[in-house]
Design a protein around this motif. Sequence first.
Motif, PDB file in Angstrom:
ATOM      1  N   ALA A  30       0.852  -1.181   0.000  1.00 23.52           N
ATOM      2  CA  ALA A  30       0.000   0.000   0.000  1.00 23.52           C
ATOM      3  C   ALA A  30       0.890   1.234   0.000  1.00 23.52           C
ATOM      4  O   ALA A  30       2.060   1.175   0.412  1.00 23.52           O
ATOM      5  N   TYR A  31       0.311   2.359  -0.419  1.00 20.60           N
ATOM      6  CA  TYR A  31       1.110   3.572  -0.593  1.00 20.60           C
ATOM      7  C   TYR A  31       0.189   4.780  -0.469  1.00 20.60           C
ATOM      8  O   TYR A  31      -0.925   4.781  -1.001  1.00 20.60           O
ATOM      9  N   TYR A  47       9.091   6.031  -2.207  1.00 22.46           N
ATOM     10  CA  TYR A  47       9.140   5.347  -3.505  1.00 22.46           C
ATOM     11  C   TYR A  47       9.181   3.842  -3.275  1.00 22.46           C
ATOM     12  O   TYR A  47       9.895   3.350  -2.397  1.00 22.46           O
ATOM     13  N   LEU A  48       8.385   3.117  -4.062  1.00 20.61           N
ATOM     14  CA  LEU A  48       8.336   1.654  -3.987  1.00 20.61           C
ATOM     15  C   LEU A  48       8.529   1.082  -5.374  1.00 20.61           C
ATOM     16  O   LEU A  48       7.867   1.505  -6.332  1.00 20.61           O
ATOM     17  N   VAL A 227       8.162  -4.531   5.340  1.00 22.19           N
ATOM     18  CA  VAL A 227       8.937  -3.301   5.204  1.00 22.19           C
ATOM     19  C   VAL A 227       7.967  -2.126   5.221  1.00 22.19           C
ATOM     20  O   VAL A 227       6.914  -2.188   4.576  1.00 22.19           O
ATOM     21  N   TYR A 228       8.309  -1.063   5.958  1.00 23.23           N
ATOM     22  CA  TYR A 228       7.449   0.115   5.973  1.00 23.23           C
ATOM     23  C   TYR A 228       8.252   1.358   6.312  1.00 23.23           C
ATOM     24  O   TYR A 228       9.274   1.296   6.998  1.00 23.23           O
ATOM     25  N   THR A 264       4.565   3.970   3.081  1.00 19.61           N
ATOM     26  CA  THR A 264       4.695   2.834   2.175  1.00 19.61           C
ATOM     27  C   THR A 264       4.720   1.555   2.997  1.00 19.61           C
ATOM     28  O   THR A 264       5.400   1.486   4.022  1.00 19.61           O
ATOM     29  N   PHE A 265       3.990   0.543   2.529  1.00 18.35           N
ATOM     30  CA  PHE A 265       3.940  -0.762   3.192  1.00 18.35           C
ATOM     31  C   PHE A 265       4.165  -1.838   2.148  1.00 18.35           C
ATOM     32  O   PHE A 265       3.565  -1.815   1.078  1.00 18.35           O
ATOM     33  N   LEU A 266       5.043  -2.796   2.468  1.00 15.30           N
ATOM     34  CA  LEU A 266       5.273  -3.955   1.606  1.00 15.30           C
ATOM     35  C   LEU A 266       5.501  -5.170   2.472  1.00 15.30           C
ATOM     36  O   LEU A 266       6.321  -5.133   3.394  1.00 15.30           O
ATOM     37  N   GLU A 267       4.756  -6.247   2.209  1.00 17.07           N
ATOM     38  CA  GLU A 267       4.986  -7.508   2.923  1.00 17.07           C
ATOM     39  C   GLU A 267       5.061  -8.640   1.915  1.00 17.07           C
ATOM     40  O   GLU A 267       4.232  -8.732   1.011  1.00 17.07           O
ATOM     41  N   ILE A 268       6.075  -9.472   2.067  1.00 18.54           N
ATOM     42  CA  ILE A 268       6.332 -10.575   1.139  1.00 18.54           C
ATOM     43  C   ILE A 268       6.394 -11.868   1.933  1.00 18.54           C
ATOM     44  O   ILE A 268       7.116 -11.959   2.937  1.00 18.54           O
TER      45      ILE A 268
END
Length: 298
Positions: A30-31, A47-48, A227-228, A264-268
């Motif tokens: 999400a962003y 930035y993502l 990551v955030y 910014t949010f990223l989960e893998i």
Amino acid sequence: MKNREEFQVNQSQELPLQMKKKGRFQYRYAYARSAESQLENEISQDYLIYRCSEDQFVFAVCDGVGLSFHGDVAAAFLGEKLCEWLEKQANQDGWNELELQSALSTFLSDLIPEATNEVENIPLDSSIGGFHKEVLEEKRTRGSEATFVCGRIDFLNVQHSQPKILLAWQGDSKVKLWRGNQERSQLLKAPFLTNQRWSTKRGPVGGEPHVFTMDALEKNRIDRLTVYTDGLSELDHFTYPIKNEELKNIIQQANSKAESDDLTFLEIGWNNGPVLEEQNHSLKLLFQHKLTKEDDSV
């Protein structure tokens, strides 16, 4: 790379929570710009970027330093370059952290001439003049800055049920590691420091970038990472992976505050479905933390 999905965020738009799956990976992101940036229709400093194939996931999350000259440009420039660097690392059985740290530090310093040229060619709005223009031009001479977290998750071949992992960071954007619902972030060891960043004029600032690696055969495994950026600092208090509705609520609450930051949010995740599923304890833990802080302040 065949059948690879490539994504670069639009820094002028919000992106609600996305949930995807490709090959061995399940991921969500999400962003959102800060409330002020949305109101003024300004570009986000975050930035993502990611590049995902069936068996490899490469990403970078960068946060431009607001007090520097056009931190948004530094963040985008750095994100692209970090992904290129990660993809060029040899596909060997194991990575040496010290060698990678040295190589990355050199790479970041070598970017200075190209990055400086990029910053020098950023045009100022014709409506800007007088003292305001002088301030911006003085900032330009000091360059643009950004923090980052980047990584590469790699399955060597079909005989390995676990990937090898390479992570690197500099600054106060966060990484959390998980095994199931248990947090394993203590494996990272190195801190996330506000005074560290990358500069278009000086390269790495505040020390060398931090590097973490995990081989495919190591026993102390993880099965996802989060990551955030600092716009989602509420997530610092979570000791369980946050569920989707909770994350949406926190993003909405953050955007409702006048002093909110870009986020910014990223989960893998890999070899597991839970990264896209609801967890049960997160919001309760957050509220308990807030209540405890309020009680302590009384």
